[in-house]
Design a protein around this motif. Sequence first.
Motif, PDB file in Angstrom:
ATOM      1  N   TYR A  71       0.847  -1.128   0.487  1.00  9.06           N
ATOM      2  CA  TYR A  71       0.167   0.037  -0.202  1.00  9.06           C
ATOM      3  C   TYR A  71       0.842   1.706   0.552  1.00  9.06           C
ATOM      4  CZ  TYR A  71      -2.683   4.035   1.399  1.00  9.06           C
ATOM      5  OH  TYR A  71      -3.471   4.906   1.855  1.00  9.06           O
ATOM      6  N   TYR A  81       1.045   4.143  -3.109  1.00  8.04           N
ATOM      7  CA  TYR A  81       0.854   5.468  -2.227  1.00  8.04           C
ATOM      8  C   TYR A  81       1.304   6.645  -2.586  1.00  8.04           C
ATOM      9  CZ  TYR A  81      -0.701   9.826   0.221  1.00  8.04           C
ATOM     10  OH  TYR A  81      -1.250  10.708   0.274  1.00  8.04           O
ATOM     11  N   HIS A 131       1.304   9.600  -5.603  1.00  5.50           N
ATOM     12  CA  HIS A 131       1.320  11.043  -4.811  1.00  5.50           C
ATOM     13  C   HIS A 131       2.508  11.289  -4.949  1.00  5.50           C
ATOM     14  CE1 HIS A 131      -2.298   8.987  -3.322  1.00  5.50           C
ATOM     15  NE2 HIS A 131      -2.736  10.781  -3.395  1.00  5.50           N
ATOM     16  N   ASN A 153      -0.229   8.228   5.770  1.00  8.25           N
ATOM     17  CA  ASN A 153      -0.933   7.476   5.722  1.00  8.25           C
ATOM     18  C   ASN A 153      -0.674   5.491   6.263  1.00  8.25           C
ATOM     19  OD1 ASN A 153      -2.642   8.547   3.546  1.00  8.25           O
ATOM     20  ND2 ASN A 153      -1.253   9.498   3.574  1.00  8.25           N
ATOM     21  N   TYR A 172      -3.032   2.914   7.272  1.00  3.12           N
ATOM     22  CA  TYR A 172      -3.118   1.763   6.685  1.00  3.12           C
ATOM     23  C   TYR A 172      -2.744   0.490   8.116  1.00  3.12           C
ATOM     24  CZ  TYR A 172      -2.829  -2.480   3.699  1.00  3.12           C
ATOM     25  OH  TYR A 172      -3.397  -3.710   3.174  1.00  3.12           O
TER      26      TYR A 172
END
Length: 542
Positions: free
Chosen positions: A434, A438, A442, A531, A535
């Motif tokens: 993840y 990400y 981004h 983030n 998670y």
Amino acid sequence: MKRWQTKDSLVDLLCSLVEYPSITGSPAEIALVEYLFHQLSERHYFQQNPEHIKLHPLDDGRRLLTALVKQGNSSDTVVLLSHFDVVGVDDFGSKKNLAFHPKALTQDYHRYFDELPAPVQEDIQTGEWLFGRGIMDMKAGLTVHLSMLEKAMDGEFDGNILLLTVPDEEVNSLGMLQALPALTELREAEQLNYRACLNGEPMFSQYPGDPHNYVYSGSIGKLLPGFFCYGKETHVGEPFAGLNANLMVSYIAQELELNESFIETVGNETTPPPVSLMQRDLKEEYSVQTPQAAVAMYNVLYLKQSTREINEKLLHAAHRASKRITGHYKNKADAFHQEKPGLEFPEMDVSVMMYEELYEEAVSRYGSHEVERIQNLLISQREKGDREFSTLLVHELAALCKDLAPMIVLFYSPPFYPSVSSKQDPYIQNTLAYVKDYTRKHYYLDLEEIEFFPGLSDLSFIGPSTSQAPIGTMLDNMPLKGKGYDLSESMLQTLQMPILNVGPRGKDPHQWTERLELSYSFEYLPDILTNTIHYLLKNPAP
């Protein structure tokens, strides 16, 4: 109140931390953690919950800090781990007075631009790098963790955040060892479920000019074996009547230094071979008597080997050195005999033993009470550091059994770092997948996973061990076990959790060019780490 959420504010916070010259063992190491406690205690959350922030003492008077931010009735907790001590600044030379003043040091490097190495010149021209001792290793990671704690105080996370920052990581990791019972007490008192531990150690380059960005799912292991060489002293006019300890330790060096049999490869990761961190004779003054004793200590890194396997390799190396020493002595004695026939030379067979065997031999001769009395007397008068004091304890035992000389005694000295990894943990692998996705979406950056953080870290004492083999042999041959270095197998098994290292980008740790890249570290990383925590808290472990 958001004070640590912008790039500029994080730079200011970092500089305030670096300005404390918290070299391991110095008064500033204590002053910095008190500064952190003061800064956090002023926050509304900790004024309302003063029991959630605490300074925990080490036996030597230093302290570690825990700061817990709870979210409702949740028990799920992510631990943010860092250390606040740094190495010394002698490598800065004439600029060491600026080493703890990042902005001034960076400006000074601009003024003396032509004197800088080419890679440093390239970085400093971008205006995105800040220099200073500890700025990369690892006060930048601590700075970002403080930013995460502030977010937790504002209700950002659906779970609890526990900040843990410790002293002494750069020497023996005594701060982390003391943190284990502190974390256990907190878990029981606050009914916490430790989901994972996130370390903030910086990325380490794999090679000069390495442009890649890394995250780590484990941390490399380290042993510090010592070889105590006890020869037979003699006058230099009668060199064959004894055996020079310096000769003995030189053959140890030939067997250990860069020895490829200790290299270990797991996947694409390979440990460097052993290198000597100490080699000296123990003669304290000049005379024409040959040195009776010498010692050498070696840095041995490992990934998935057991300490028992490494111990066997070390013993084999000592036995090979023993044979070569004996052969060297005999060959030289035979050559001298040809020049001066009729002389007789003593046999010089070099025995090899472990520290535990030497200790048991001394006990069989003098009794356990006498041996303990001698060691306790040395402890009561102790002035030396751990490496030197370990050597002294071996030396005293060897002196009690000097008729066994010449001999080589294998022992271990602190620090010891177990090799740990969460690479096979689906929870961590899902988190990494993840986070990498990400970051790519981004920030158009690829994060590459490395299983073992190569710079040594306190994750070694909290993560899952890569080897289930017992470490008793190593600990039983550590003279300081229970005498100032209190590590045990049960302690390492007390508190284990999934681990991950997501840290800032920097270069040249422990060098005078140590520096931090600011855009990734204080613009991208805070968002990436936020983030990551989301998670970990929202997704249950498989």
